[in-house]
Design a protein around this motif. Structure first.
Motif, PDB file in Angstrom:
ATOM      1  N   THR A 186       1.024  -1.166   0.021  1.00 32.31           N
ATOM      2  CA  THR A 186      -0.253  -0.139   0.303  1.00 32.31           C
ATOM      3  C   THR A 186       0.946   1.087   0.061  1.00 32.31           C
ATOM      4  N   ALA A 187       0.389   1.924  -1.209  1.00 32.48           N
ATOM      5  CA  ALA A 187       0.689   3.540  -0.491  1.00 32.48           C
ATOM      6  C   ALA A 187       0.491   4.690  -1.042  1.00 32.48           C
ATOM      7  N   PHE A 188       0.192   5.841  -0.461  1.00 29.95           N
ATOM      8  CA  PHE A 188      -0.499   6.665  -0.531  1.00 29.95           C
ATOM      9  C   PHE A 188      -0.461   8.118  -1.067  1.00 29.95           C
ATOM     10  N   ILE A 210      -5.653   7.649  -1.871  1.00 29.96           N
ATOM     11  CA  ILE A 210      -6.038   6.335  -2.047  1.00 29.96           C
ATOM     12  C   ILE A 210      -4.879   5.207  -2.340  1.00 29.96           C
ATOM     13  N   PRO A 211      -5.415   4.619  -2.323  1.00 35.13           N
ATOM     14  CA  PRO A 211      -4.067   3.497  -2.451  1.00 35.13           C
ATOM     15  C   PRO A 211      -3.100   3.757  -3.848  1.00 35.13           C
ATOM     16  N   LEU A 254      -5.516  -4.661   2.872  1.00 31.69           N
ATOM     17  CA  LEU A 254      -5.653  -3.719   1.114  1.00 31.69           C
ATOM     18  C   LEU A 254      -5.583  -2.258   0.834  1.00 31.69           C
ATOM     19  N   GLY A 255      -5.573  -1.662   2.115  1.00 30.95           N
ATOM     20  CA  GLY A 255      -4.773  -0.196   2.274  1.00 30.95           C
ATOM     21  C   GLY A 255      -6.262   0.986   2.838  1.00 30.95           C
ATOM     22  N   THR A 256      -5.632   1.850   2.843  1.00 34.00           N
ATOM     23  CA  THR A 256      -6.508   2.629   3.384  1.00 34.00           C
ATOM     24  C   THR A 256      -6.823   3.600   2.745  1.00 34.00           C
TER      25      THR A 256
END
Lengths: 157, 417
Positions: free
Chosen positions: A20-22, B51-52, B64-66
């Protein structure tokens, strides 16, 4: 005792853990964004071949099998067999002919395809029968341990 | 002596947010003023959605992500919604795994689940038409996405899907709070339905009121909704007006488009259609059922004008009077107790009687398409006393009081003797 050598040619399913990357920010000037969701399945298979066969006049049955087969759509896994001595057991110049049958079909060429598995099928097997005859044994000119080497080759096409 | 009532002063304060002119001068002991809200679709919202970058799935459900949203400002009557969508979404096969990855050829699908955190350990499936978050005010929000592929596919390869995150700023149902509403520009509404229990008048004023999928407006408890289009060219998209429990609707103009029926009148509701165009937009082929733009049961309705590009359907105990207008679909008597009286109008789709015990009286109008009877029904309830038809209507005409004249051009006319 018959020995089976399990030849693991390849079997891998690489399913990477979530990363995950933001970085992608949306705001009132850019209210739509896209990301890619992915999942990878690597090509792989396990083919099991017989290690040793002692040929007899009554025939020796062995199994050639494939499992955990994952192929790209439209591809085929083939296992071909080639005889070093053109299907003759040899010892110091002495030869004893033998035959190999795939299922009920006796093979007549030095190299043949023993097993084919198409994509979408995860396993398969065939029966290989090795056989000689009293007449062929009578062709030996020397006593001793007559041998041949079979080479199994896997390919995906 | 002129009196200014305190009521008027209160109203002045209420209306400072709108551009309104009203009479505040009272010459008697009491008076009334018109309350009008002129809707202006300005100022939206300020926000940042994070978003991711990407999502990699496994067969095991995992985080899966935030997704994070920081809303710093929301204008009046606005609602910020966050949606996630994909062209490969399809819940037909397995609603638990409605999202799909495709291989490079686009030939093989791998279903996957996509969920978002709601509360505690509860995760809800993400659906494209349901926001994962909504707010009408400045706030912060964060949710964790979870998911997994349903099972490993039988083909090796790289599978992918593209998720689209959309932040929509739409007008919420507070739009309807005022009694009289006049649009000054197009308005995009949220999908959430609404219920009116007091009178409302909407003037489209040549503008469009729209939403992305069918939004149900219930008009109940004696309330009346009146829709006008004073400037012409106004449009209402994806709205369904359900008038029931003494609810009343009057439509005088506007173009109404919906993937289902536009007007539903039932349970002692009432409808009066004086104008407007009503069109089905779901792409369904013309059919004698499931293609209605106006439907009713256990209610009364009157159609005095308008164009119906779809069926006008009357179900059990519905009583409809048509004095004018054009129906370019079937005129349907769907069940016993249905009653239609036609005094005039143009009907190009034919008449369909589905059930016994329905009554149709035709006193005038132009009809093409004949009468179709199914489901054990008959035409014993059909009485024709006037009108022009592209079929011989003699079987339904009392020839002792009326004449049937063949016009020689493939039509027949019924007139009183």
């Amino acid at each position: 005792m018959k020995k089976l050598l399990t030849l693991v040619l390849a079997v891998m399913m690489l399913c990477s853990v979530s990363v995950t990357a933001f970085a992608a920010d949306l705001d009132e000037g850019n209210n739509v964004g896209t990301i890619t969701v992915s999942y990878g399945v690597d090509e792989g298979y396990v083919v099991t071949i017989p290690a040793d066969v002692s040929v007899s006049t009554t025939g020796v049955e062995t199994t050639l099998s494939a499992s955990s087969v994952l192929l790209p759509d439209g591809k085929t896994l083939t296992v071909s067999v080639a005889s070093t001595n053109n299907f003759n057991l040899e010892y110091a110049g002495s030869k004893i002919p033998y035959t190999v049958s795939v299922g009920e079909t006796e093979q007549t060429t030095a190299t043949f395809t023993a097993l084919s598995i198409t994509s979408g099928t995860t396993s398969g097997s065939v029966q290989l029968t090795f056989k000689t005859t009293d007449a062929d044994i009578a062709k030996a000119t020397k006593s001793g341990n007559h041998t041949d080497t079979l080479t199994f080759t896997c390919g995906v096409n | 002596m002129k009196k200014i009532l305190s009521l008027a002063l209160v109203l002045v304060m209420v209306l400072t947010m709108s551009t309104t002119a009203f009479a505040a001068e009272i010459t008697g002991d009491s008076g009334s003023v018109d309350i009008t809200y002129t809707y202006t679709n300005t100022n939206l919202a300020s926000y940042v959605l994070t978003i991711p970058d990407s999502i990699n799935l496994t067969t095991e459900e995992s985080e899966l992500g935030t997704v994070s949203l920081d809303i710093t400002e929301v204008s009046e009557h606005k609602q910020v919604d966050v949606y996630i969508s994909s062209p490969n979404f399809d819940e037909t096969d397995d609603y638990n795994y409605p999202w799909h990855l495709l291989d490079e050829k686009g030939a093989n699908k791998v279903p996957y689940a996509l969920k978002y955190h709601v509360f505690d350990d509860h995760y809800a499936t993400v659906y494209p038409d349901t926001p994962i978050f909504s707010s009408t005010e400045a706030t912060t929000y964060s949710t964790t996405l979870r998911g997994n592929v349903k099972e490993a596919p039988v083909y090796a390869g790289n599978y992918s899907d593209t998720l689209t995150f959309t932040v929509s700023v739409l007008t919420n149902n507070a739009f309807w709070d005022s009694e009289n509403i006049t649009l000054t520009e197009d308005v995009a509404m949220v999908n959430d339905g609404d219920t009116f229990t007091s009178n409302k008048t909407l003037d489209l004023n040549g503008h469009t009121l729209t939403t992305s999928r069918t939004k149900v407006i219930n008009v109940i408890s004696g309330a009346k909704l009146t829709v006008n289009d004073s400037a012409g060219g106004g449009k209402v998209v994806n709205h369904r007006f359900a008038c029931q429990y003494s609810g009343d609707i009057e439509i005088n103009g506007g173009a109404f488009e919906n993937t289902a029926d536009v007007v539903l009148v039932q349970n002692n509701g009432k409808a009066t259609i004086n104008g407007g165009t009503f069109t089905r937009t779901d792409g369904a082929a013309p059919s004698n059922s499931n293609n209605d733009v106006f439907s009713m049961n256990t209610a009364t309705a009157e159609i005095n004008g308008g164009t119906f590009n779809g069926n006008v359907l009357v179900n059990v105990d519905g009583i409809l009077t048509i004095n004018n207008g054009t129906v370019n679909g079937y005129l349907v008597l769907y069940a016993s107790g249905a009653s239609i009286t036609v005094n005039d109008g143009t009907f190009t789709g034919g008449i369909y009687i589905r059930d016994a015990g329905a009554n149709l009286t035709i006193n005038g109008g132009t009809f093409t398409g004949g009468i179709t009877v199914e489901n054990g029904a008959d035409t014993s309830g059909v009485v024709i006393r006037g009108g022009t038809f592209d079929f011989d209507p003699s079987a339904w005409v009392d020839t002792t009081t009326h004449s049937v004249t063949e016009n020689g051009n493939g039509t027949w006319t019924v007139t009183a003797k």
